[in-house]
Design a protein around this motif. Sequence first.
Motif, PDB file in Angstrom:
ATOM      1  N   GLY A  11      49.209  48.329  25.318  1.00 35.56           N
ATOM      2  CA  GLY A  11      48.835  48.222  23.916  1.00 35.56           C
ATOM      3  C   GLY A  11      47.783  49.207  23.451  1.00 35.56           C
ATOM      4  N   ARG A  47      46.095  45.942  19.335  1.00 31.37           N
ATOM      5  CA  ARG A  47      46.286  44.679  20.038  1.00 31.37           C
ATOM      6  C   ARG A  47      46.643  44.984  21.483  1.00 31.37           C
ATOM      7  NH1 ARG A  47      47.561  39.519  18.108  1.00 31.37           N
ATOM      8  NH2 ARG A  47      48.774  38.197  19.495  1.00 31.37           N
ATOM      9  N   SER A  54      47.568  43.658  25.344  1.00 32.50           N
ATOM     10  CA  SER A  54      48.165  42.525  26.039  1.00 32.50           C
ATOM     11  C   SER A  54      48.040  42.704  27.538  1.00 32.50           C
ATOM     12  CB  SER A  54      49.644  42.389  25.669  1.00 32.50           C
ATOM     13  OG  SER A  54      49.802  42.032  24.318  1.00 32.50           O
ATOM     14  N   CYS A  55      47.924  41.603  28.243  1.00 31.31           N
ATOM     15  CA  CYS A  55      47.848  41.606  29.698  1.00 31.31           C
ATOM     16  C   CYS A  55      48.780  40.521  30.214  1.00 31.31           C
ATOM     17  CB  CYS A  55      46.424  41.348  30.159  1.00 31.31           C
ATOM     18  SG  CYS A  55      46.223  41.205  31.952  1.00 31.31           S
ATOM     19  N   TRP A 109      38.553  40.759  29.535  1.00 24.82           N
ATOM     20  CA  TRP A 109      38.719  42.181  29.269  1.00 24.82           C
ATOM     21  C   TRP A 109      37.365  42.863  29.488  1.00 24.82           C
ATOM     22  CZ3 TRP A 109      43.289  44.588  28.371  1.00 24.82           C
ATOM     23  CH2 TRP A 109      44.378  43.787  27.986  1.00 24.82           C
ATOM     24  N   SER A 139      42.750  35.717  23.232  1.00 24.36           N
ATOM     25  CA  SER A 139      43.571  34.505  23.234  1.00 24.36           C
ATOM     26  C   SER A 139      44.494  34.559  24.445  1.00 24.36           C
ATOM     27  CB  SER A 139      44.376  34.389  21.941  1.00 24.36           C
ATOM     28  OG  SER A 139      45.250  35.499  21.789  1.00 24.36           O
ATOM     29  N   ARG A 140      45.113  33.391  24.738  1.00 26.85           N
ATOM     30  CA  ARG A 140      46.057  33.386  25.850  1.00 26.85           C
ATOM     31  C   ARG A 140      47.254  32.527  25.509  1.00 26.85           C
ATOM     32  NH1 ARG A 140      45.888  28.729  25.231  1.00 26.85           N
ATOM     33  NH2 ARG A 140      45.174  27.064  26.611  1.00 26.85           N
ATOM     34  N   ASP A 141      48.371  32.899  26.122  1.00 30.75           N
ATOM     35  CA  ASP A 141      49.604  32.143  25.972  1.00 30.75           C
ATOM     36  C   ASP A 141      50.006  31.723  27.384  1.00 30.75           C
ATOM     37  OD1 ASP A 141      52.260  31.290  25.816  1.00 30.75           O
ATOM     38  OD2 ASP A 141      52.690  32.634  24.135  1.00 30.75           O
ATOM     39  N   THR A 196      50.158  35.379  29.447  1.00 33.00           N
ATOM     40  CA  THR A 196      49.685  36.570  28.744  1.00 33.00           C
ATOM     41  C   THR A 196      48.326  36.314  28.102  1.00 33.00           C
ATOM     42  OG1 THR A 196      51.938  37.280  28.296  1.00 33.00           O
ATOM     43  CG2 THR A 196      50.200  38.217  26.914  1.00 33.00           C
ATOM     44  N   THR A 207      45.704  38.204  25.348  1.00 27.87           N
ATOM     45  CA  THR A 207      45.740  39.207  24.292  1.00 27.87           C
ATOM     46  C   THR A 207      44.343  39.467  23.758  1.00 27.87           C
ATOM     47  OG1 THR A 207      47.978  38.560  23.667  1.00 27.87           O
ATOM     48  CG2 THR A 207      46.676  39.746  22.027  1.00 27.87           C
ATOM     49  N   GLN A 224      42.900  41.080  20.387  1.00 23.23           N
ATOM     50  CA  GLN A 224      43.097  41.640  19.053  1.00 23.23           C
ATOM     51  C   GLN A 224      41.807  42.331  18.649  1.00 23.23           C
ATOM     52  OE1 GLN A 224      45.868  41.705  16.974  1.00 23.23           O
ATOM     53  NE2 GLN A 224      44.597  43.048  15.711  1.00 23.23           N
ATOM     54  N   CYS A 269      42.083  44.573  32.078  1.00 23.56           N
ATOM     55  CA  CYS A 269      42.277  43.138  32.153  1.00 23.56           C
ATOM     56  C   CYS A 269      41.826  42.677  33.532  1.00 23.56           C
ATOM     57  CB  CYS A 269      43.759  42.837  31.937  1.00 23.56           C
ATOM     58  SG  CYS A 269      44.230  41.129  32.096  1.00 23.56           S
TER      59      CYS A 269
END
Length: 123
Positions: free
Chosen positions: A7, A18, A20-21, A35, A70-72, A77, A79, A81, A95
């Motif tokens: 990203g 943005r 992503s990891c 991060w 944030s994380r999903d 993942t 992220t 932003q 990351c």
Amino acid sequence: VQLQASGGGLVQAGGSLRLSCVASGLTFRTFVMAWFRQAPGNEREFVAAIRWSGSKISYADSVRGRFTISRDSAKNTVTLQMNSLKPEDTAVYYCAASSLEGATSTREEYDYWGQGTQVTVSS
């Protein structure tokens, strides 16, 4: 644990990116994702961290209010932003993952590192 960051890119001051990891091989022992960033000639510095449970988030003073982590969990993942970017945000962003439940901003607390992604902010 393997971490794949993406990203990064070139953006003008005031712009957004943005990051992503994607993490593979995570287990219950991976408590905190973070991060860090490293500019040429500088030490690697903390940017932001989030517990995998999402229960605690922390930021470096230099990015608070501009960056959001944030994380999903479903996608493994994390992220970052980044808004209102400044030239001083230029760095390679990494990351990282820690098996320490209380890991915060200290680089040595993190066991696993991604390969880094370059962020360049022009003035």
